[in-house]
Design a protein around this motif. Sequence first.
Motif, PDB file in Angstrom:
ATOM      1  N   ALA A 216       0.823  -1.207   0.000  1.00  0.00           N
ATOM      2  CA  ALA A 216       0.000   0.000   0.000  1.00  0.00           C
ATOM      3  C   ALA A 216       0.857   1.257   0.000  1.00  0.00           C
ATOM      4  O   ALA A 216       0.516   2.260  -0.636  1.00  0.00           O
ATOM      5  CB  ALA A 216      -0.931  -0.009   1.218  1.00  0.00           C
ATOM      6  N   ALA A 217       1.984   1.212   0.711  1.00  0.00           N
ATOM      7  CA  ALA A 217       2.879   2.367   0.753  1.00  0.00           C
ATOM      8  C   ALA A 217       3.459   2.652  -0.625  1.00  0.00           C
ATOM      9  O   ALA A 217       3.527   3.812  -1.066  1.00  0.00           O
ATOM     10  CB  ALA A 217       3.991   2.136   1.757  1.00  0.00           C
ATOM     11  N   LEU A 218       3.882   1.612  -1.319  1.00  0.00           N
ATOM     12  CA  LEU A 218       4.457   1.790  -2.654  1.00  0.00           C
ATOM     13  C   LEU A 218       3.403   2.315  -3.627  1.00  0.00           C
ATOM     14  O   LEU A 218       3.687   3.195  -4.450  1.00  0.00           O
ATOM     15  CB  LEU A 218       5.022   0.460  -3.144  1.00  0.00           C
ATOM     16  N   GLU A 219       2.195   1.808  -3.509  1.00  0.00           N
ATOM     17  CA  GLU A 219       1.108   2.273  -4.368  1.00  0.00           C
ATOM     18  C   GLU A 219       0.754   3.723  -4.070  1.00  0.00           C
ATOM     19  O   GLU A 219       0.542   4.533  -4.992  1.00  0.00           O
ATOM     20  CB  GLU A 219      -0.118   1.381  -4.176  1.00  0.00           C
ATOM     21  N   THR A 220       0.701   4.084  -2.787  1.00  0.00           N
ATOM     22  CA  THR A 220       0.395   5.466  -2.404  1.00  0.00           C
ATOM     23  C   THR A 220       1.447   6.428  -2.928  1.00  0.00           C
ATOM     24  O   THR A 220       1.126   7.509  -3.435  1.00  0.00           O
ATOM     25  CB  THR A 220       0.292   5.581  -0.875  1.00  0.00           C
ATOM     26  N   ALA A 221       2.718   6.045  -2.807  1.00  0.00           N
ATOM     27  CA  ALA A 221       3.802   6.898  -3.308  1.00  0.00           C
ATOM     28  C   ALA A 221       3.689   7.097  -4.811  1.00  0.00           C
ATOM     29  O   ALA A 221       3.883   8.215  -5.326  1.00  0.00           O
ATOM     30  CB  ALA A 221       5.152   6.288  -2.944  1.00  0.00           C
ATOM     31  N   ALA A 222       3.389   6.033  -5.528  1.00  0.00           N
ATOM     32  CA  ALA A 222       3.275   6.131  -6.985  1.00  0.00           C
ATOM     33  C   ALA A 222       2.090   7.010  -7.392  1.00  0.00           C
ATOM     34  O   ALA A 222       2.203   7.846  -8.309  1.00  0.00           O
ATOM     35  CB  ALA A 222       3.124   4.732  -7.583  1.00  0.00           C
ATOM     36  N   GLU A 223       0.967   6.849  -6.715  1.00  0.00           N
ATOM     37  CA  GLU A 223      -0.206   7.669  -7.024  1.00  0.00           C
ATOM     38  C   GLU A 223       0.062   9.144  -6.728  1.00  0.00           C
ATOM     39  O   GLU A 223      -0.330  10.026  -7.501  1.00  0.00           O
ATOM     40  CB  GLU A 223      -1.409   7.175  -6.213  1.00  0.00           C
ATOM     41  N   HIS A 224       0.727   9.399  -5.605  1.00  0.00           N
ATOM     42  CA  HIS A 224       1.049  10.788  -5.243  1.00  0.00           C
ATOM     43  C   HIS A 224       2.017  11.389  -6.261  1.00  0.00           C
ATOM     44  O   HIS A 224       1.843  12.537  -6.701  1.00  0.00           O
ATOM     45  CB  HIS A 224       1.662  10.807  -3.848  1.00  0.00           C
ATOM     46  N   ARG A 225       3.027  10.628  -6.656  1.00  0.00           N
ATOM     47  CA  ARG A 225       4.009  11.122  -7.624  1.00  0.00           C
ATOM     48  C   ARG A 225       3.347  11.441  -8.967  1.00  0.00           C
ATOM     49  O   ARG A 225       3.642  12.470  -9.594  1.00  0.00           O
ATOM     50  CB  ARG A 225       5.116  10.085  -7.806  1.00  0.00           C
ATOM     51  N   ASP A 226       2.437  10.580  -9.402  1.00  0.00           N
ATOM     52  CA  ASP A 226       1.747  10.814 -10.671  1.00  0.00           C
ATOM     53  C   ASP A 226       0.854  12.051 -10.586  1.00  0.00           C
ATOM     54  O   ASP A 226       0.799  12.849 -11.533  1.00  0.00           O
ATOM     55  CB  ASP A 226       0.905   9.589 -11.044  1.00  0.00           C
ATOM     56  N   ALA A 227       0.153  12.210  -9.456  1.00  0.00           N
ATOM     57  CA  ALA A 227      -0.709  13.379  -9.297  1.00  0.00           C
ATOM     58  C   ALA A 227       0.103  14.664  -9.315  1.00  0.00           C
ATOM     59  O   ALA A 227      -0.322  15.679  -9.894  1.00  0.00           O
ATOM     60  CB  ALA A 227      -1.498  13.267  -7.991  1.00  0.00           C
ATOM     61  N   TRP A 228       1.264  14.628  -8.713  1.00  0.00           N
ATOM     62  CA  TRP A 228       2.153  15.800  -8.693  1.00  0.00           C
ATOM     63  C   TRP A 228       2.709  16.094 -10.087  1.00  0.00           C
ATOM     64  O   TRP A 228       2.544  17.211 -10.602  1.00  0.00           O
ATOM     65  CB  TRP A 228       3.278  15.547  -7.681  1.00  0.00           C
ATOM     66  N   LEU A 229       3.360  15.119 -10.688  1.00  0.00           N
ATOM     67  CA  LEU A 229       4.060  15.356 -11.955  1.00  0.00           C
ATOM     68  C   LEU A 229       3.101  15.580 -13.121  1.00  0.00           C
ATOM     69  O   LEU A 229       3.374  16.398 -14.006  1.00  0.00           O
ATOM     70  CB  LEU A 229       4.983  14.178 -12.263  1.00  0.00           C
ATOM     71  N   HIS A 230       1.994  14.876 -13.129  1.00  0.00           N
ATOM     72  CA  HIS A 230       1.051  14.976 -14.246  1.00  0.00           C
ATOM     73  C   HIS A 230      -0.123  15.894 -13.942  1.00  0.00           C
ATOM     74  O   HIS A 230      -0.920  16.181 -14.849  1.00  0.00           O
ATOM     75  CB  HIS A 230       0.513  13.583 -14.602  1.00  0.00           C
TER      76      HIS A 230
END
Length: 249
Positions: A216-230
């Motif tokens: 869940a932590a890895l998924e949360t980090a990826a979702e947050h990174r995508d929301a930020w960058l994109h």
Amino acid sequence: MDRQKISAIAHTDHPIAAPLGDDTVRVLLDRALPHGDARLLDLGCGSGAWLLRAQTARPDLHAEGVDNAAEAIATARRLAAEAGYGDRLTLHTQDAADFTSPHLYDLVLSIGATHAFGGLRPTLEAARRHLAPGGSVLVGDCFWEREPGRATLEAGFAADEYDDLATTVDRVTADGWTPVHGHVSTLREWDDYEWSWTGSLSRWALDHPDDPDSGAALETAAEHRDAWLHGYRGTLGFVTLLLRRTPSP
């Protein structure tokens, strides 16, 4: 995965829970902190990063912090004890919006915690109740650097969630506050904060593959990174304002 656990891990390498660099924090505190036998209140203090830095800068300061995250408050107590500040720091585990005190404070802080009150203006109204005559408020919140497009809105924001910088300041002054200093976070500060947030969480997940929360932590980090960058990079801004009450006419 528990939101408080996510926040604690994500801020491992960036304990200031806002897009502000160390030099900026030092300058803001230098401008804001009162001298002498003064009282400081941090509404939404997290793990106490602002409180500890303030006490380092002003050894005679009496400081209090409020946060509803029990683990963060426990961390703040531990760090204060390790720094030798335990007898000068009082911490409260409760919702900041419900906090009451017999004291008034020379400086009230609330940086990146306006969600606890329902927005910037309710945060300032809460700070007003705790503020001593002649005191100051240091508050930090988001604003729109530019009009949010579809990608930003799809990242989970509402178009009316924030105003532009000028409107934000206009509304603050209309509520009876005078800005005496301010800082708009740079893109570099934002990038440092977001890389640290997502990186700390990702590194923890990769280092603890057997933890039930690692996926869940890895998924949360990826979702947050995508929301930020994109989504909101370059669109969402952050301003920190040092305010004093405007005298009544």
